[in-house]
Motif scaffolding. Structure first.
Motif, PDB file in Angstrom:
ATOM      1  N   ASN A 270       0.946  -1.403  -0.114  1.00 40.19           N
ATOM      2  CA  ASN A 270       0.023   0.123  -0.020  1.00 40.19           C
ATOM      3  C   ASN A 270       0.709   1.148   0.063  1.00 40.19           C
TER       4      ASN A 270
ATOM      5  N   ALA B 158      -6.073  -5.205  -6.264  1.00 44.17           N
ATOM      6  CA  ALA B 158      -6.729  -4.974  -5.080  1.00 44.17           C
ATOM      7  C   ALA B 158      -6.304  -3.478  -4.662  1.00 44.17           C
ATOM      8  N   VAL B 159      -5.184  -3.134  -4.637  1.00 45.46           N
ATOM      9  CA  VAL B 159      -4.753  -1.841  -4.239  1.00 45.46           C
ATOM     10  C   VAL B 159      -4.823  -0.848  -5.345  1.00 45.46           C
ATOM     11  N   ASN B 160      -4.616  -0.992  -6.748  1.00 44.44           N
ATOM     12  CA  ASN B 160      -4.739  -0.054  -7.624  1.00 44.44           C
ATOM     13  C   ASN B 160      -6.086  -0.111  -8.438  1.00 44.44           C
ATOM     14  N   HIS B 162      -8.861  -1.994  -7.310  1.00 44.05           N
ATOM     15  CA  HIS B 162      -9.868  -2.179  -6.245  1.00 44.05           C
ATOM     16  C   HIS B 162     -11.053  -3.166  -6.823  1.00 44.05           C
ATOM     17  N   TRP B 163     -10.640  -4.314  -7.746  1.00 43.99           N
ATOM     18  CA  TRP B 163     -11.470  -5.097  -8.230  1.00 43.99           C
ATOM     19  C   TRP B 163     -11.881  -6.113  -7.335  1.00 43.99           C
ATOM     20  N   PRO B 165     -10.931  -8.170  -3.441  1.00 40.56           N
ATOM     21  CA  PRO B 165     -10.695  -7.966  -1.951  1.00 40.56           C
ATOM     22  C   PRO B 165      -9.086  -8.499  -1.933  1.00 40.56           C
TER      23      PRO B 165
END
Lengths: 308, 317, 323
Positions: A270, B158-160, B162-163, B165
């Motif tokens: 992150n 997930a991070v970029n 957000h598709w 979890p």
């Protein structure tokens, strides 16, 4: 008779033939260059360290996650250490583990394979049972347990058990304990085939003992498949090292390795994704290059193999 | 055939027995012992009390004897109590094993389908452009560290984007099928991608070989269509070595699954074993490792049987 | 017999245990490759062992070459018992040449090392002596000197067999066991190698144990012939007698099968039917009786002994009805 010693050794031509075949495997040749560059990259740690005047192990909590700069070309990691230098030093460790564990496990596998194949009978049956048993073990859990062992319970001193050297040798040893089976089986099969050949029978009829036969006939004749197997093993070992170090059972920080540099990567994904990318990318490139070289060698050594 | 199966079962049992001893011994060599936490949480424990406790738990007995006692109770179905979960280990193991099996099966199906398609396509024109790309893909699959691939999946999807979890098996509670599936997509894809590489190479090599065999050339000569030649005549023969190799590689597959789970924080066997080792939960670690061995042994046994069944030439030996 | 006895076998049998009889109670299988064979080979003599494949002739060759320990029976070397010290000398005195010249030479060794290998193993010569010896031998077997530094794959089958012969000659042996040295070669090459062997025999007073499945080849080279069937010597005779007046029906059949120019292939009486039975389960009585045109009731129950044929002291046969 005077000319015997000076006549050219024609064996070179076999080597040249193989090199020619190897060169037709473009991916393998490219990979060889990539590997050479990677080694140079890792070795560049020493000159760069002096040039930049940075200690790759020195932490600086005020300089965490610094972006790339003139002082830190790839920025700093979560403890304020220079990322580039750590990648270089970590690469040295990872490559060294790969080569050492392959060599140790390989020699072990070689001994088991030759003994098993040449003597046959009960020795062979027992050794191969053992090898089969090793092959079906769940590799990763076993490595984790071995990596978690308390060295002081094995009689080592506490100083040694917590030292960086112990972490390094522990991973070399546990991987070589586990990863010798493919070489053992390969060598056994080759030894089995070779010992029935007439040149071995001729040697035995002249009074040759098993050790002479192994040294003079079996080993030189299994060299080819062994080289290929060793190469492929190096790739596998580097992967294993990275997994174990990543999980915290391998190389212990502050000594960097590509695997343990990803230790905190899950949280870093992150905040500083680049730190999670670099070490893994280097592992990936190294292993794929090693595998391509192995494939190229196989192609070069086996005249029947098709271009792939 | 029955004798063959019986003999293999016997062998597997012996390996299991030996392994259980080895694991038992190794676990004993891990840091600390089962009493550490008990003693640490009770500062008043005198050396006498500690010795007494050790005697109660049988820790002062020699390794062989302790193993023997453990083995007897294990054979009766008692694998001890998990320290971190405060439950019998088998009750912790059950759901974890189920979760791992879900992941394993799903990714196995995906990678088998993917590798058969790609492997056959590559084999049709060895050395062609398509083959080169597929080979590159296969090599990438073999060479990529699974945990890093998982990280990159998390980073991208997930991070970029957000598709999906990044972790867990459901949002709240059970979550229903759709939610569970959504959580499984990334782990399954990761594991499947990593395994497909090796499979493709086997399928491709096997297909190239069979396509050259006489009966396939005969079929061609008879005028069978290309699709028919490839699918009916070649594929069926190529299947035999592929099935064996894939089944024999189940151990690798299993290891990959354990890692993937840990990365995506899925409550499967991998995470369970990992946590139990980190948390000094000896009983749970032992049970987990033992069942991991059982799973690999069983898969190897099945591989052998499948091989015998597919190739009658070697059926009875 | 031309000289002193080099090697003798007395009642030698070789059985191979093929497993079974284990935990799951299968019947124990024993392959009787060689059964009670007695033979002698003297200095300068060429003895042929002739038989079909599976007759045990190669196994017998291995016994003489020291590659196979007999299950029972005794070996004699130069008149003395075959103990460890005798084997040590015999390993120099007895050398082997094999059938397949492609398997007989280590592909990783240069020819000079291959030829001198027996000397290296036996530790009887320095490196320089070995090189000199290899050079001398290479010429003796009719190869160019530059062959020494080349590798086996650069040679043809016939040339390889010459190299194998040179290797066998290296320790200056008295006896060479040649296990079908010609059968893997082209016919034109066969005669060259045969001539080479003949020439070497004359020059070095060599003895050969020449193993062959082909009586025709044997006719050129040998002094005596032992015909093997299912591990047993069924006829033992000087070459001339054997070819002129074969005594055992099996020998007669073998001779009838040899095609000769100007002679019609004999038909009828002496032709044999079927195939050799398995050495795992040899027939009772005379082992040849299931295929023998002369077989009577006695042949099914009583095994014949190898004895001189009526009126011919030098020619023995194991048959109740020998001629």
């Amino acid at each position: 008779m005077s000319g015997i010693a000076t006549l050219p050794d024609r064996a070179i031509s076999v080597g040249r033939l193989r090199w020619r075949r190897f060169r037709t495997h473009r991916a393998a040749v490219a990979s060889l260059i990539v590997l050479a560059l990677l080694v140079l990259f890792c070795l560049a740690a020493w000159p760069l360290k002096t040039y930049l005047g940075i200690d790759p192990d020195a932490t600086d909590l005020l300089a965490r996650f610094d972006p790339p700069s003139a002082a830190h070309w790839l920025g700093t990691d979560d403890a304020g250490r220079d990322e580039l230098l750590r990648l270089m030093v970590g690469g040295q460790i990872s490559l060294l583990v790969g080569l050492l564990a392959t060599a140790i496990g390989g020699i072990f596998g070689l001994l088991i394979g030759v003994t098993s194949g040449y003597f046959g009978g009960r020795i062979d049956a027992a050794l191969m049972r053992f090898t089969d048993g090793m092959i079906i073990l769940p590799l990763l859990p076993l490595l984790i347990v071995l990596g978690a062992l308390d060295l002081t319970k094995l009689g080592f001193t506490k100083e040694f058990a917590t030292s960086g050297a112990a972490g390094f040798w522990r991973i070399v040893v546990i991987i070589s304990i586990v990863d010798w089976t493919s070489i053992a089986r390969l060598v056994r099969a080759a030894a089995l085939a070779i010992k029935e050949r007439d040149f071995v029978r001729a040697a035995r009829a002249s009074g040759a003992g098993p050790f002479y036969v192994m040294r003079a006939h079996v080993l030189p004749n299994v060299a080819t498949p062994i080289i290929v197997a060793f190469t492929l093993t190096v790739g596998r070992v580097i992967l294993l090292e990275s997994v174990l170090s990543f999980l915290g059972f391998g190389i212990v920080p502050p000594t960097p390795s590509w695997g343990n540099m990803l230790n905190n990567a899950q949280e870093l994904v992150n905040t500083a994704p680049a730190l999670a990318v670099y070490p893994g990318l280097l592992i990936f490139i190294t292993v794929i290059a090693v595998n391509f070289v192995g494939d190229g060698l196989q192609h070069a050594f086996d005249p029947r193999s098709e271009r792939s | 055939m029955t004798r063959f199966i019986l003999r293999r079962l016997m062998q597997a049992l012996i390996v299991l027995l030996v392994m259980s001893f080895v694991i038992y011994g190794l676990i004993g060599l891990m840091p600390g012992d089962p009493l550490d936490i008990m003693i640490a949480s009770n500062p008043g424990a005198t050396p006498e009390v500690v010795a007494h406790l050790r005697a109660i738990y049988g820790l002062d007995q020699p390794l062989m004897l302790r193993y023997w006692h453990w083995l007897i109770s294990a054979l009766m179905g008692d694998f001890g109590f998990s320290r971190i979960h405060s439950q019998p280990t088998l009750e912790v193991l059950g759901p974890a094993l189920l979760q791992t099996c879900k992941l394993l099966l799903a990714s196995f199906v995906v990678s088998v389908v993917l590798s058969f398609v790609l492997g056959i396509v590559a084999a049709l024109r060895p050395g062609g452009i398509v083959d080169s790309f597929i080979s590159l893909f296969a090599f990438a699959g073999i060479s990529v560290p699974v945990f890093w691939l998982a990280l990159m999946m998390i980073l991208v999807f997930a991070v970029n984007l957000h598709w999906f979890p990044a972790s867990g098996m459901a949002n709240i509670g059970d979550g229903g099928f759709m939610d569970q599936a959504r959580h499984l997509i990334m782990p399954v894809t990761t594991l499947a991608l990593a395994n497909t590489g090796g499979f493709i190479r086997y399928v491709r090599a096997s297909m190239i070989e069979t396509l050259r065999m006489d009966h396939v050339r005969t079929a061609r000569a008879k005028g069978a269509g290309e699709g028919r030649v490839v699918l009916i005549h070649a594929f069926r023969n190529a299947l035999i070595p592929v099935v064996t190799v894939i089944a024999l590689n189940f151990g690798t597959l299993f290891s990959g699954a354990l890692l993937t789970e840990t990365m995506f924080a899925q409550p499967g066997m991998g995470k369970m074993i990992y946590d139990s080792i980190l948390g000094n939960d000896f009983n749970l670690a032992l049970t987990g490792l033992l069942f991991a061995t059982v799973v690999t042994l069983l898969s190897n046994l099945l591989a052998d049987l499948a091989y015998g069944w597919l190739d009658p030439r070697i059926a009875v030996r | 017999m031309s000289g002193a006895e080099i090697f003798a076998l007395d009642g030698v049998s070789v059985h191979f245990d093929l497993g079974g009889g284990g935990l799951f109670g299968r019947a124990r299988k024993t392959l009787r490759a060689v059964e009670h064979v007695s033979l002698t080979i003297a200095d300068g003599e060429t003895l042929a062992l002739v038989g079909e494949s599976g007759s045990g002739k190669s196994t017998l060759g291995n016994v003489v070459g020291g590659l196979q320990v007999p299950t029972s029976g005794t070996l004699r070397y130069r008149g003395g018992p075959m103990d460890e010290a005798a084997w040590k000398r015999a390993r120099r005195d007895i050398q082997m040449v094999f059938q397949d010249p492609f398997s007989a030479l280590d592909p990783r060794m240069p020819v000079s090392a291959i030829i001198a290998e027996p000397l290296l193993i036996q530790g009887t010569a320095t490196a320089a002596e070995r090189r000199a010896r290899a050079a001398e031998l290479v010429r003796q077997v009719g190869l160019p000197l530059d062959a020494l530094n080349r590798y086996p794959h650069e040679f043809s089958g016939g040339q390889r067999q010459r190299i194998a012969i040179a290797r066998a000659l290296a320790p200056d042996p008295a006896l060479i066991v040649a296990d079908e040295p010609l059968s893997a070669l082209d016919v034109s090459i066969q005669s060259q190698i045969l001539n080479l062997m003949q020439e070497l025999r004359e020059r070095r007073k060599l003895a050969y144990l020449f193993i062959s499945h082909d009586l025709a080849v044997v006719n050129h080279l040998v002094d005596r012939v032992a015909v093997l069937y299912l591990g047993r010597v069924v006829e033992l005779a000087p070459r001339a007698e054997l070819f002129a007046t074969p005594s055992h029906p099996y020998t007669q059949a073998l001779l009838a099968a040899v095609p000769r120019i100007g002679r019609r292939r004999a038909r009828g009486a002496s032709s044999i039917k079927g195939e050799m039975p398995s050495p795992l389960a040899p027939p009772p009585g005379c082992v040849f009786h299931p295929r023998c045109p002369k077989a009577q009731a006695v042949c099914r129950t009583k095994a014949p002994v190898l004895e001189p044929a009526p009126g011919r002291a030098a020619q023995s046969a194991a048959c109740h009805f020998k001629e």
